[in-house]
Design an enzyme around this catalytic site. Structure first.
Site, PDB file in Angstrom:
ATOM      1  N   ARG A  65     -18.834 -19.758 -20.511  1.00  0.00           N
ATOM      2  CA  ARG A  65     -17.677 -20.515 -19.965  1.00  0.00           C
ATOM      3  C   ARG A  65     -16.814 -19.374 -19.634  1.00  0.00           C
ATOM      4  O   ARG A  65     -16.201 -19.367 -18.540  1.00  0.00           O
ATOM      5  CB  ARG A  65     -17.015 -21.355 -21.015  1.00  0.00           C
ATOM      6  CG  ARG A  65     -15.766 -21.902 -20.477  1.00  0.00           C
ATOM      7  CD  ARG A  65     -15.072 -22.931 -21.226  1.00  0.00           C
ATOM      8  NE  ARG A  65     -15.436 -23.205 -22.756  1.00  0.00           N
ATOM      9  CZ  ARG A  65     -14.685 -22.302 -23.644  1.00  0.00           C
ATOM     10  NH1 ARG A  65     -13.844 -21.469 -23.127  1.00  0.00           N
ATOM     11  NH2 ARG A  65     -14.921 -22.474 -24.984  1.00  0.00           N
ATOM     12  N   TYR A  72      -8.171 -34.133   2.601  1.00  0.00           N
ATOM     13  CA  TYR A  72      -9.385 -34.797   2.237  1.00  0.00           C
ATOM     14  C   TYR A  72      -9.157 -36.069   1.174  1.00  0.00           C
ATOM     15  O   TYR A  72      -8.182 -35.802   0.162  1.00  0.00           O
ATOM     16  CB  TYR A  72     -10.208 -33.878   1.514  1.00  0.00           C
ATOM     17  CG  TYR A  72     -11.651 -33.844   0.780  1.00  0.00           C
ATOM     18  CD1 TYR A  72     -12.591 -34.423   1.543  1.00  0.00           C
ATOM     19  CD2 TYR A  72     -11.288 -34.163  -0.628  1.00  0.00           C
ATOM     20  CE1 TYR A  72     -13.744 -34.779   0.938  1.00  0.00           C
ATOM     21  CE2 TYR A  72     -12.771 -34.514  -1.093  1.00  0.00           C
ATOM     22  CZ  TYR A  72     -13.854 -35.004  -0.496  1.00  0.00           C
ATOM     23  OH  TYR A  72     -14.987 -35.284  -1.091  1.00  0.00           O
ATOM     24  N   ASP A  90      -6.733 -25.075   1.798  1.00  0.00           N
ATOM     25  CA  ASP A  90      -8.278 -25.734   1.418  1.00  0.00           C
ATOM     26  C   ASP A  90      -8.991 -25.139   2.831  1.00  0.00           C
ATOM     27  O   ASP A  90      -8.957 -25.671   3.787  1.00  0.00           O
ATOM     28  CB  ASP A  90      -8.302 -27.187   1.544  1.00  0.00           C
ATOM     29  CG  ASP A  90      -9.574 -27.737   0.992  1.00  0.00           C
ATOM     30  OD1 ASP A  90     -10.505 -26.977   1.472  1.00  0.00           O
ATOM     31  OD2 ASP A  90      -9.800 -28.830   0.674  1.00  0.00           O
ATOM     32  N   LYS A 109     -20.061 -27.161   0.725  1.00  0.00           N
ATOM     33  CA  LYS A 109     -20.294 -27.538   2.319  1.00  0.00           C
ATOM     34  C   LYS A 109     -20.887 -26.279   3.065  1.00  0.00           C
ATOM     35  O   LYS A 109     -21.943 -26.027   2.674  1.00  0.00           O
ATOM     36  CB  LYS A 109     -18.851 -28.035   2.767  1.00  0.00           C
ATOM     37  CG  LYS A 109     -18.018 -28.932   1.718  1.00  0.00           C
ATOM     38  CD  LYS A 109     -18.811 -30.197   1.927  1.00  0.00           C
ATOM     39  CE  LYS A 109     -18.310 -31.113   0.742  1.00  0.00           C
ATOM     40  NZ  LYS A 109     -16.913 -31.627   0.812  1.00  0.00           N
TER      41      LYS A 109
HETATM   42  C1  PLP Z   1     -15.857 -31.991  -0.049  1.00  0.00           C
HETATM   43  C2  PLP Z   1     -14.357 -31.499   0.262  1.00  0.00           C
HETATM   44  C3  PLP Z   1     -13.690 -31.332  -1.375  1.00  0.00           C
HETATM   45  C4  PLP Z   1     -14.211 -31.664  -2.557  1.00  0.00           C
HETATM   46  O1  PLP Z   1     -15.339 -30.850  -2.985  1.00  0.00           O
HETATM   47  P1  PLP Z   1     -16.322 -31.343  -3.927  1.00  0.00           P
HETATM   48  O2  PLP Z   1     -17.411 -30.247  -4.087  1.00  0.00           O
HETATM   49  O3  PLP Z   1     -17.062 -32.702  -3.362  1.00  0.00           O
HETATM   50  O4  PLP Z   1     -15.870 -31.627  -5.282  1.00  0.00           O
HETATM   51  C5  PLP Z   1     -12.372 -30.843  -0.965  1.00  0.00           C
HETATM   52  N1  PLP Z   1     -12.061 -30.362   0.181  1.00  0.00           N
HETATM   53  C6  PLP Z   1     -12.583 -30.488   1.488  1.00  0.00           C
HETATM   54  C7  PLP Z   1     -12.032 -30.307   2.514  1.00  0.00           C
HETATM   55  C8  PLP Z   1     -13.786 -31.093   1.381  1.00  0.00           C
HETATM   56  O5  PLP Z   1     -14.535 -31.320   2.332  1.00  0.00           O
END
Ligand code: PLP
Length: 378
Positions: free
Chosen positions: A46, A98, A170, A195
């Site tokens: 952790r 998001y 983000d 992603k």
């Molecule tokens: C998918 C996504 C998230 C969340 O990510 P997870 O890995 O699904 O928890 C946050 N911000 C954006 C822009 C995303 O496309």
């Protein structure tokens, strides 16, 4: 080193035990002490793990910052950052963020008494009027999901700095290959590595990045204290995905442009949302702020849910699924899927109509992608 070389080499070195060229998966919860108070850099997973450490060094190099912490999901990254704030604080957040971010911020607002001011950040000159004595941060997501609206990062971070606020970006949608928020004044960057960074739809992961000794320490402390850290095997998968980030992003973009141009000329399509099209209202900003335009394309069709459903179910190659950024193409319906949790009212405010369809363009042969969409639209 150049960005492309860093995707292959940053953070990774031949393994000290046997010279393995690829980073081993240290699938171990704990590490043996050599003596009392003496270990070889890791004591408990952790708090730190060699495989995770390699991924963190890699992502930090790609974003050009001093610290990255790899966490379990993108939402874990966002939830970790939210722990920098406390009751009474206010956060200004882009209104078409998001769906999961919107849900988390609304929940936080209720449970911890942190006020979230959802607002459009597209006109930076309007932001200053929204800042008050309790405002602590501005949450930026650009391009937005699914409408691909852009925010001028440098303009917003300049306002943030002037008022002593944190700028948080983000950067999931473009990946560090296409956009580098720290160079534009960001204090914190978050990623869903699920992603483009991983790119193969076989892991969920996230990362929190910072670029000052103070924030680096705070965020590392939070991840260790909250236990939001990523698992070694997941880190290994993301590290493997990053090695092909540059060629993947180039192919995603080439295909996205071909698909966007095809949709733009199609009679059944009312509007196409893609920053790479000259008709996109913020095309100039996209050219200035981004290295490329990315692989996400959305479009709007007229007509009721029957027509939308026919298109969604009519593709063979584009799979009907949420998520994005993988090598395979996906089609989805924001109103009932990715942005369902946002609520109808919030969707209407930001313009996500029931006729909007979002595509995550993969790296298949673009002619097959266009043929698949042409069939579904016919
Ligand atoms: C998918 C996504 C998230 C969340 O990510 P997870 O890995 O699904 O928890 C946050 N911000 C954006 C822009 C995303 O496309």
């Amino acid at each position: 080193m150049s960005f492309q070389t860093d995707t292959i080499h940053a953070g990774v070195a031949p393994d000290k035990a046997y010279g393995a060229i690829m980073t081993p998966i240290y699938q171990s919860s704990t590490f043996v002490f050599e003596d009392i108070g003496k270990h070889r850099g890791f004591d408990y997973t952790r708090s730190g793990n060699p495989t995770r450490h390699a991924l963190e060094e890699s992502i930090a190099a790609l974003e050009g910052c001093s610290c990255a912490v790899a966490v379990t999901t993108g939402m874990a990254a966002i939830a970790t950052v939210m722990h920098l704030f406390s009751t009474g604080d206010e956060i200004i957040c882009t209104d078409d963020c998001y769906g999961g971010t919107a849900r988390l911020l609304k929940t936080i607002q209720e449970h911890f008494g942190i006020r979230i001011n959802f607002t459009s950040l597209r006109n930076p000159e309007e932001i200053e009027a929204k800042i008050n004595g309790n405002t602590r941060a501005i949450w930026i997501e650009t391009p937005s999901n699914p409408l691909l609206n852009l925010i001028d990062i440098a303009a917003v971070t300049a306002i943030s700095k002037k008022h002593g606020l944190l700028s948080i970006v983000d950067n999931t949608f473009l990946s560090p290959y296409n956009q580098q928020p720290f160079k534009l004044g960001a204090d914190i960057v978050v990623h869903s590595t699920t992603k483009y960074l991983n790119g193969h739809s076989d892991v969920v992961g996230g990362a929190v990045l910072s670029n000052t000794p103070e924030l680096d320490e705070k965020l590392k402390f939070l991840v260790n204290t909250l236990g939001t850290c990523a698992q070694p095997f997941d880190c290994w998968l993301v590290l493997r995905g990053i090695k092909t980030l540059v060629p993947r992003m180039k192919e995603h973009e080439r295909n996205a442009r071909i698909v966007a141009e095809f949709l733009d000329g199609h009679q059944a399509v009312k509007r196409v949302f893609y920053p790479g099209l000259e008709s996109h209202p913020q095309h100039e900003l996209a050219k200035r702020q981004q290295r490329g335009f990315g692989g996400m394309v959305s479009f709007e069709v007229d007509g009721g849910s029957e027509k939308v459903n026919r298109i969604l179910k009519g593709t063979k190659l584009f799979a009907l699924a949420e998520s994005l950024g993988g090598v395979e193409s996906l089609i989805e319906h924001p109103a009932t899927m990715s942005h369902a949790s946002m609520g109808a009212e919030h969707r209407a405010e930001v313009g996500i109509t029931d006729g909007v369809i979002r595509l995550s363009i993969g790296i298949e042969d673009p002619h097959d992608l266009v043929a698949d969409l042409a069939r579904a639209l016919a």
